[in-house]
Design a protein around this motif. Structure first.
Motif, PDB file in Angstrom:
ATOM      1  N   ASP A  94       2.839 -23.613  16.437  1.00  0.00           N
ATOM      2  CA  ASP A  94       1.593 -22.861  16.575  1.00  0.00           C
ATOM      3  C   ASP A  94       0.460 -23.782  16.127  1.00  0.00           C
ATOM      4  O   ASP A  94       0.705 -24.918  15.699  1.00  0.00           O
ATOM      5  N   GLU A  95      -0.774 -23.322  16.229  1.00  0.00           N
ATOM      6  CA  GLU A  95      -1.920 -24.191  15.905  1.00  0.00           C
ATOM      7  C   GLU A  95      -1.981 -24.563  14.425  1.00  0.00           C
ATOM      8  O   GLU A  95      -2.636 -25.530  14.062  1.00  0.00           O
ATOM      9  N   ASP A  96      -1.284 -23.811  13.580  1.00  0.00           N
ATOM     10  CA  ASP A  96      -1.254 -24.128  12.151  1.00  0.00           C
ATOM     11  C   ASP A  96      -0.134 -25.094  11.793  1.00  0.00           C
ATOM     12  O   ASP A  96       0.037 -25.446  10.633  1.00  0.00           O
ATOM     13  N   GLY A  97       0.656 -25.489  12.800  1.00  0.00           N
ATOM     14  CA  GLY A  97       1.728 -26.449  12.553  1.00  0.00           C
ATOM     15  C   GLY A  97       3.081 -25.839  12.234  1.00  0.00           C
ATOM     16  O   GLY A  97       4.025 -26.552  11.905  1.00  0.00           O
ATOM     17  N   LYS A  98       3.203 -24.514  12.353  1.00  0.00           N
ATOM     18  CA  LYS A  98       4.484 -23.854  12.104  1.00  0.00           C
ATOM     19  C   LYS A  98       5.395 -24.048  13.318  1.00  0.00           C
ATOM     20  O   LYS A  98       5.014 -23.752  14.449  1.00  0.00           O
ATOM     21  N   ARG A  99       6.600 -24.531  13.059  1.00  0.00           N
ATOM     22  CA  ARG A  99       7.580 -24.758  14.131  1.00  0.00           C
ATOM     23  C   ARG A  99       8.035 -23.412  14.703  1.00  0.00           C
ATOM     24  O   ARG A  99       8.467 -22.528  13.962  1.00  0.00           O
ATOM     25  N   LEU A 100       7.926 -23.271  16.017  1.00  0.00           N
ATOM     26  CA  LEU A 100       8.262 -22.004  16.669  1.00  0.00           C
ATOM     27  C   LEU A 100       9.566 -22.073  17.454  1.00  0.00           C
ATOM     28  O   LEU A 100      10.357 -21.138  17.444  1.00  0.00           O
ATOM     29  N   ALA A 101       9.779 -23.165  18.179  1.00  0.00           N
ATOM     30  CA  ALA A 101      10.957 -23.294  19.037  1.00  0.00           C
ATOM     31  C   ALA A 101      11.125 -24.768  19.414  1.00  0.00           C
ATOM     32  O   ALA A 101      10.194 -25.565  19.266  1.00  0.00           O
ATOM     33  N   ALA A 102      12.306 -25.099  19.912  1.00  0.00           N
ATOM     34  CA  ALA A 102      12.566 -26.482  20.316  1.00  0.00           C
ATOM     35  C   ALA A 102      13.624 -26.503  21.404  1.00  0.00           C
ATOM     36  O   ALA A 102      14.399 -25.562  21.569  1.00  0.00           O
ATOM     37  N   GLY A 103      13.655 -27.588  22.151  1.00  0.00           N
ATOM     38  CA  GLY A 103      14.662 -27.792  23.179  1.00  0.00           C
ATOM     39  C   GLY A 103      14.812 -29.280  23.464  1.00  0.00           C
ATOM     40  O   GLY A 103      13.940 -30.075  23.114  1.00  0.00           O
ATOM     41  N   ARG A 104      15.900 -29.635  24.079  1.00  0.00           N
ATOM     42  CA  ARG A 104      16.147 -31.035  24.451  1.00  0.00           C
ATOM     43  C   ARG A 104      16.152 -31.141  25.970  1.00  0.00           C
ATOM     44  O   ARG A 104      16.643 -30.260  26.652  1.00  0.00           O
ATOM     45  N   GLU A 105      15.627 -32.243  26.449  1.00  0.00           N
ATOM     46  CA  GLU A 105      15.637 -32.423  27.895  1.00  0.00           C
ATOM     47  C   GLU A 105      17.071 -32.633  28.358  1.00  0.00           C
ATOM     48  O   GLU A 105      17.918 -33.111  27.601  1.00  0.00           O
ATOM     49  N   GLN A 106      17.313 -32.276  29.584  1.00  0.00           N
ATOM     50  CA  GLN A 106      18.649 -32.411  30.138  1.00  0.00           C
ATOM     51  C   GLN A 106      19.039 -33.898  30.218  1.00  0.00           C
ATOM     52  O   GLN A 106      18.185 -34.777  30.300  1.00  0.00           O
ATOM     53  N   ARG A 107      20.316 -34.161  30.156  1.00  0.00           N
ATOM     54  CA  ARG A 107      20.805 -35.547  30.194  1.00  0.00           C
ATOM     55  C   ARG A 107      20.574 -36.170  31.560  1.00  0.00           C
ATOM     56  O   ARG A 107      20.140 -37.295  31.672  1.00  0.00           O
ATOM     57  N   GLU A 108      20.888 -35.422  32.586  1.00  0.00           N
ATOM     58  CA  GLU A 108      20.689 -35.927  33.946  1.00  0.00           C
ATOM     59  C   GLU A 108      19.470 -35.273  34.571  1.00  0.00           C
ATOM     60  O   GLU A 108      19.253 -34.078  34.402  1.00  0.00           O
ATOM     61  N   GLY A 109      18.727 -36.097  35.293  1.00  0.00           N
ATOM     62  CA  GLY A 109      17.577 -35.589  36.006  1.00  0.00           C
ATOM     63  C   GLY A 109      17.838 -35.557  37.498  1.00  0.00           C
ATOM     64  O   GLY A 109      18.924 -35.898  37.960  1.00  0.00           O
ATOM     65  N   LYS A 110      16.823 -35.160  38.227  1.00  0.00           N
ATOM     66  CA  LYS A 110      16.937 -35.077  39.694  1.00  0.00           C
ATOM     67  C   LYS A 110      16.100 -36.179  40.321  1.00  0.00           C
ATOM     68  O   LYS A 110      14.941 -36.362  39.984  1.00  0.00           O
ATOM     69  N   ARG A 111      16.718 -36.924  41.239  1.00  0.00           N
ATOM     70  CA  ARG A 111      16.015 -37.977  41.958  1.00  0.00           C
ATOM     71  C   ARG A 111      15.054 -37.313  42.936  1.00  0.00           C
ATOM     72  O   ARG A 111      15.432 -36.409  43.673  1.00  0.00           O
ATOM     73  N   LEU A 112      13.789 -37.716  42.917  1.00  0.00           N
ATOM     74  CA  LEU A 112      12.771 -37.103  43.770  1.00  0.00           C
ATOM     75  C   LEU A 112      12.791 -37.723  45.166  1.00  0.00           C
ATOM     76  O   LEU A 112      12.860 -38.939  45.323  1.00  0.00           O
ATOM     77  N   GLY A 113      12.676 -36.856  46.154  1.00  0.00           N
ATOM     78  CA  GLY A 113      12.722 -37.281  47.550  1.00  0.00           C
ATOM     79  C   GLY A 113      11.363 -37.708  48.075  1.00  0.00           C
ATOM     80  O   GLY A 113      10.352 -37.686  47.354  1.00  0.00           O
ATOM     81  N   PRO A 114      11.297 -38.054  49.356  1.00  0.00           N
ATOM     82  CA  PRO A 114      10.064 -38.552  49.968  1.00  0.00           C
ATOM     83  C   PRO A 114       8.909 -37.547  49.957  1.00  0.00           C
ATOM     84  O   PRO A 114       7.746 -37.944  49.990  1.00  0.00           O
ATOM     85  N   GLU A 115       9.211 -36.255  49.886  1.00  0.00           N
ATOM     86  CA  GLU A 115       8.149 -35.240  49.860  1.00  0.00           C
ATOM     87  C   GLU A 115       7.310 -35.328  48.583  1.00  0.00           C
ATOM     88  O   GLU A 115       6.241 -34.729  48.497  1.00  0.00           O
ATOM     89  N   PHE A 116       7.751 -36.106  47.599  1.00  0.00           N
ATOM     90  CA  PHE A 116       7.017 -36.266  46.343  1.00  0.00           C
ATOM     91  C   PHE A 116       6.073 -37.472  46.369  1.00  0.00           C
ATOM     92  O   PHE A 116       5.496 -37.831  45.352  1.00  0.00           O
ATOM     93  N   GLY A 117       5.885 -38.077  47.536  1.00  0.00           N
ATOM     94  CA  GLY A 117       4.884 -39.139  47.703  1.00  0.00           C
ATOM     95  C   GLY A 117       5.077 -40.293  46.740  1.00  0.00           C
ATOM     96  O   GLY A 117       6.124 -40.948  46.739  1.00  0.00           O
ATOM     97  N   ASP A 118       4.068 -40.552  45.897  1.00  0.00           N
ATOM     98  CA  ASP A 118       4.101 -41.673  44.947  1.00  0.00           C
ATOM     99  C   ASP A 118       5.299 -41.614  44.001  1.00  0.00           C
ATOM    100  O   ASP A 118       5.724 -42.629  43.459  1.00  0.00           O
ATOM    101  N   TRP A 119       5.822 -40.438  43.785  1.00  0.00           N
ATOM    102  CA  TRP A 119       6.911 -40.252  42.823  1.00  0.00           C
ATOM    103  C   TRP A 119       8.289 -40.371  43.467  1.00  0.00           C
ATOM    104  O   TRP A 119       9.296 -40.300  42.751  1.00  0.00           O
ATOM    105  N   ALA A 120       8.365 -40.549  44.765  1.00  0.00           N
ATOM    106  CA  ALA A 120       9.654 -40.633  45.479  1.00  0.00           C
ATOM    107  C   ALA A 120      10.523 -41.715  44.846  1.00  0.00           C
ATOM    108  O   ALA A 120      10.068 -42.816  44.560  1.00  0.00           O
TER     109      ALA A 120
END
Length: 175
Positions: A94-120
């Motif tokens: 929260d804005e006072d610095g109190k920890r509210l929740a947490a999570g970890r990013e997934q180990r595997e991501g998704k490869r972006l296709g051509p529809e993502f332009g610069d990010w393909a």
């Protein structure tokens, strides 16, 4: 003067005109004062309670993209794994610095296709954070112990698909 043993005095004259000290003062009727107090109390209560604010806990999805050169193929053809820091914890405060929740990013991501332009070809990773208390308006996020950044509740409540779709229109040079 006495009548039948009682003392009778003349009535004291009463003036119906205002004396100089009463001229600028006006008395508020009791019902108006009570009504005003009730209205102020109701307004303050409504402002504090704010029934229009969604206070229900929610799940946030934070999305990040890693350049293709810093990833390796994942377990399936359209997935990828970071070679740099991965699975770092993202914490919501929260804005006072109190920890509210947490999570970890997934180990595997998704490869972006051509529809993502610069990010393909780059790899998109999602961090899911459950149980964030709603109704605070502004939160702070911190990834991997780094800097804390302000983010609105509206942004955190966006569905995962909306976050993904943004990368179709954002230029890599602007990010």
């Amino acid at each position: 003067m006495t009548e039948g043993g009682e003392v009778v005095t003349e009535p004291t004259p009463v003036s119906l005109t205002k004396t100089p000290q009463e001229k600028g003062r006006r008395r508020i009727p009791m019902w108006a004062a009570i009504g005003g107090l009730i209205a102020v109390t109701a307004a303050v209560t409504l402002w504090l309670w704010a029934p229009w604010v969604d206070r229900s806990p929610f799940t946030a999805y934070l999305v990040g993209v890693q350049d293709e050169e810093y990833t390796v193929p994942g377990s399936t053809p359209d997935t990828c794994v970071r070679t740099a820091a991965s699975q770092e914890e993202t914490v919501i405060y929260d804005e006072d610095g109190k920890r509210l929740a947490a999570g970890r990013e997934q180990r595997e991501g998704k490869r972006l296709g051509p529809e993502f332009g610069d990010w393909a070809g780059d790899c998109m990773f999602v961090t899911r954070i459950d149980g964030i208390p709603g109704g605070l308006g502004t939160y702070l996020t911190e990834w991997g112990g780094g800097d804390r950044n302000k983010v609105s509740e509206e942004e955190l409540r966006l569905p995962l698909e909306t976050h993904r779709e943004r990368f179709k229109t954002i230029k890599k040079s602007n990010h």
